[in-house]
Design an enzyme around this catalytic site. Structure first.
Site, short mmCIF file in Angstrom:
data_model
loop_
_atom_site.label_atom_id
_atom_site.label_comp_id
_atom_site.label_asym_id
_atom_site.label_seq_id
_atom_site.Cartn_x
_atom_site.Cartn_y
_atom_site.Cartn_z
N GLU A 120 0.91 11.81 -11.21
CA GLU A 120 0.31 12.48 -10.05
C GLU A 120 0.32 14.11 -9.85
O GLU A 120 -0.66 14.54 -9.59
CB GLU A 120 1.50 12.08 -9.00
CG GLU A 120 1.41 10.53 -8.61
CD GLU A 120 1.46 10.07 -7.22
OE1 GLU A 120 0.51 10.07 -6.41
OE2 GLU A 120 2.76 10.17 -7.17
N GLU A 140 4.13 2.87 -9.70
CA GLU A 140 4.61 2.67 -8.54
C GLU A 140 4.55 1.23 -8.03
O GLU A 140 5.49 0.81 -7.49
CB GLU A 140 3.98 3.79 -7.44
CG GLU A 140 4.60 4.94 -7.54
CD GLU A 140 3.78 5.99 -8.56
OE1 GLU A 140 4.17 7.07 -9.04
OE2 GLU A 140 2.96 5.22 -9.41
#
Length: 266
Positions: A120, A140
């Site tokens: 990210e 995730e």
């Protein structure tokens, strides 16, 4: 220069090198790391002697993402810095380049794990270099979590949507070669040399006119979601003033005199 117990800051000429420094945890995010990162971005922008930033990790890893032990309630390393988070509740997003974009070019030098929050943060960088054995991915969903660092927005704008959705929905790991193949990173180099390559690119940027470099970066991001007509108008507004600077005149003189330019950032 700043830094914390989990984030080191050093200068390499006109390049500021920010290093995630928690190798025993594969540089999992900590409060001290986030505070140091945000301060590093601000330091780079405030110092006109800095013309580029290299962002890397210590101990053979870039970043393995969030500290899941902390998420499970076992405490988060760097509690001494928690007052900074209380004073600025947005600090962690700024540190992770979700809510902050440095004026100076940011070059990522990746070795080892660059997953979850690491991937990210990577999306907030401008140029990306990785060692051959680097691993990327947004894990995730495998943990029942959401990649809330910006990936559901940014990734589809940086790589083809089919690849973005596969990465987001499968949570599988990607090799450096595969990441390069889908356009997530730009260079794959032998293991242990990502930082060297990033510094080499930084030196090429540092040799250019700093006002021009910053204006070009700003224009690319400002115009990304505009129509072509709107983008061209915005580009002209951003770029034309650069021609009326001492740096532009110095660049022209240096070219005519066949010598390296000496830019003063004005």
């Amino acid at each position: 220069m700043g830094g914390t117990e989990h984030l080191t800051v050093r200068r390499e000429g006109a390049t500021l090198v920010l290093t995630l420094n928690r190798p025993e945890a594969r540089n999992a995010l900590s409060i001290a790391m986030l505070v140091g990162l945000y301060d590093g971005w601000l330091e780079a922008d405030a110092d006109d002697r800095v013309r580029s930033i290299v962002f890397t990790g210590a101990g053979g890893s870039f970043c393995s993402g969030m500290d899941l032990k902390a998420l499970a309630g076992q405490g988060m390393a760097g509690e001494a810095h928690r007052d900074r988070l209380k004073a600025d509740p947005d600090l962690h997003w700024k540190a992770m380049l979700r809510h902050h974009r440095p004026r100076k070019p940011v070059i990522a030098a990746v070795e080892g794990y660059c997953v979850a929050g690491g991937t990210e943060m990577l999306q907030g960088t401008d140029i990306r270099v990785a060692g051959e054995s680097a691993t990327f991915g947004l894990f995730e969903v495998r943990r029942g979590l959401f990649p809330i660092g910006g990936s559901t927005v940014r990734l589809q704008r940086q790589i083809p949507r089919t690849h973005a959705l596969e990465m987001l929905l499968t949570g599988r790991p990607y090799s450096a070669r595969e990441a390069a193949g889908i356009g997530l990173i730009g260079h794959v180099v032998p293991d242990g040399t990502a930082l060297d390559k990033a510094l080499e690119i930084a030196e090429q940027i540092n040799a250019c006119g700093p006002l021009a470099v910053e204006a070009v970066k700003a224009s690319v991001y400002e115009t990304a979601e505009l129509t072509e007509t709107e983008g061209l108008a915005a580009e002209l507004k951003r770029g034309w003033p650069v021609f009326d600077t001492a740096d532009a005149r110095e660049g022209a003189r240096a070219f005519a005199e066949k010598r390296p330019p000496t830019y003063q950032r004005h």
